[in-house]
Design an enzyme around this catalytic site. Structure first.
Site, PDB file in Angstrom:
ATOM      1  N   LYS A  22       0.878  -1.301   0.043  1.00  0.00           N
ATOM      2  CA  LYS A  22      -0.038   0.092  -0.175  1.00  0.00           C
ATOM      3  C   LYS A  22       0.797   1.215  -0.038  1.00  0.00           C
ATOM      4  CE  LYS A  22      -4.225  -1.640   2.258  1.00  0.00           C
ATOM      5  NZ  LYS A  22      -5.047  -1.382   3.326  1.00  0.00           N
ATOM      6  N   GLY A  65       7.747  -0.415  11.888  1.00  0.00           N
ATOM      7  CA  GLY A  65       7.302   1.043  12.038  1.00  0.00           C
ATOM      8  C   GLY A  65       8.495   2.011  12.657  1.00  0.00           C
TER       9      GLY A  65
END
Ligand code: 3PG
Ligand code: MG
Length: 394
Positions: free
Chosen positions: A195, A371
């Protein structure tokens, strides 16, 4: 970035609380599938043990509901693996926040999943103070969780008598700083994955810094759309075409580029048995799904990588789990392995690709962060690191 470092502190006879990131993937039966993060946490633990500290280690595992500790939340399998790696028993302590357990110098205990404690996620001050009272020295070695402001990653650092970075945290900060502050040029970033939306901020911030931005997977498809190509049934985010266009324009204005695929590997399904076709990017049909870059593109990307001074790698360029769609990622991995560039890699899929193609020993630095790795590269202040910086001069 100025933080106290564990290796500079005398720990003999001290109670040391280490926040590690032992959040490792497990199968349905709870077996550990991949233990890189546990191994990466060993140097700090060993340093403390060898120097006569009483060592408490904790970590989160998954995202449990606070106040509960279900069978799938327990660190028990991690205590076993840690014990094997350290060649000594590691006791697991439950309900540890209020103390009441003993740890001897030279002993290590594992404190049950810290995210099972009420107040952890919200960085509750009362909880952080209780945990700080358990120790003389707080060590944050959980780089993978450095982008979270939680009680064991942030709050405790304010109240512990001493707060410092562990060896893994220190190594991560040094390697990522080297790649971002004074990178040898050309600086090439590889950002793959499904994405655009989840990686949009990183793409934008990289567009400002790198010489070439190699995009892969669903992200590349969205960029292909933005450059007017047909992508058939491929995974993409049409609503982000404008953003992709902006990123390409930003790069072009600086004399930098986003190299897009000239050929691709397509199939009508993602499966181990799917029949793959290699075609020029202009020949993608309405029912085709783009699942990898083609050989011409792979060769071009390999050239870019061969000339790089620094490489930042997050995400594969194809569905490399299936061999017929692995060619692009494999070629890229091999180019990285042979390149003289300093390469830092991070993120779960990237680590899996590095393992699949056996190139771990050829990567300059493999980050344990997903992350946290991306947020560091974006130039964001990671709350756990900021908390340690705040205690540098005490
Ligand atoms: C990770 O696996 O990315 C880290 O351990 C952080 O976990 P989290 O995303 O659940 O905070
Ligand atoms: Mg995560």
């Amino acid at each position: 970035m100025q933080v106290k470092k564990l290796a500079d502190l005398a720990v003999a006879g001290k109670r040391v609380f280490i926040r590690a990131d032992l959040n490792v993937p497990q199968d349905e039966a709870g077996n550990i599938v991949e233990d890189t993060r546990i191994r990466a946490s060993l140097p700090s633990i060993r340093y403390c043990l060898d120097n006569g500290a009483a060592v408490m280690v904790t970590s989160h595992l998954g995202r449990p509901t606070e106040g509960e500790c279900r069978a799938e939340d327990t660190l028990a399998p991690i205590a076993v693996r840690l014990g094997e790696l350290l060649s000594k028993p590691v006791r697991l302590i439950r309900d540890w926040v209020d103390g009441g357990f003993e740890v001897k110098p030279g002993e290590v205990v594992l404190l049950e999943n810290c995210r099972c404690n009420k107040g952890e996620k919200k960085d509750n001050e009362e909880l952080a103070k209780k945990m700080a009272a358990l120790c003389d020295i707080y060590v944050n070695d959980a780089f993978g969780t450095a982008h979270r402001a939680e009680a064991t990653t942030h709050g405790i650092a304010r109240f512990a008598p001493v707060a410092c970075a562990g060896m893994l945290m220190g190594a991560e900060i040094d390697a990522l700083t080297k790649a971002t502050e004074t990178p040898a040029r050309p600086l090439v970033a590889i950002v793959g994955g499904a994405k655009v939306s989840s990686k949009l901020t990183i793409l934008k911030s990289l567009a400002d810094k790198v010489d070439q931005l190699i995009v892969g997977g669903g992200i590349a498809n969205t960029f292909l759309l933005a450059s007017g190509k047909r992508i058939g049934d491929s995974l993409a985010e049409p609503e982000l075409v404008k953003e992709a266009q902006t990123i390409m324009d930003m790069m072009k204005a600086r004399g930098a580029e986003v190299p897009l695929p000239v050929d691709v590997v397509v199939a009508d399904e993602v499966s181990a048995l799917a029949r793959a076709n290699r075609i020029p990017v202009d020949e993608v049909g309405p029912h085709d799904r783009i699942l990898d870059v083609g050989p011409k593109t792979s060769a071009q990307l390999a050239q870019i990588i061969a000339h790089a001074g620094t490489i930042v790698w997050n995400g594969p360029v194809g569905v490399f789990e299936h061999n017929q769609f692995a060619g692009g990622t494999k070629m890229m991995a091999s180019a990285i392995a042979h390149s003289d560039a300093f390469c830092i890699a991070g993120g779960g899929d990237t680590l899996a690709a590095i393992a699949k193609f056996h190139i771990a020993q050829d990567i300059g630095y493999i980050s344990t962060g997903g992350g946290a790795f991306l947020e560091f590269l974006e130039g964001k202040t990671l709350p756990a690191i900021a908390a340690l910086e705040g205690r540098f001069t005490d």
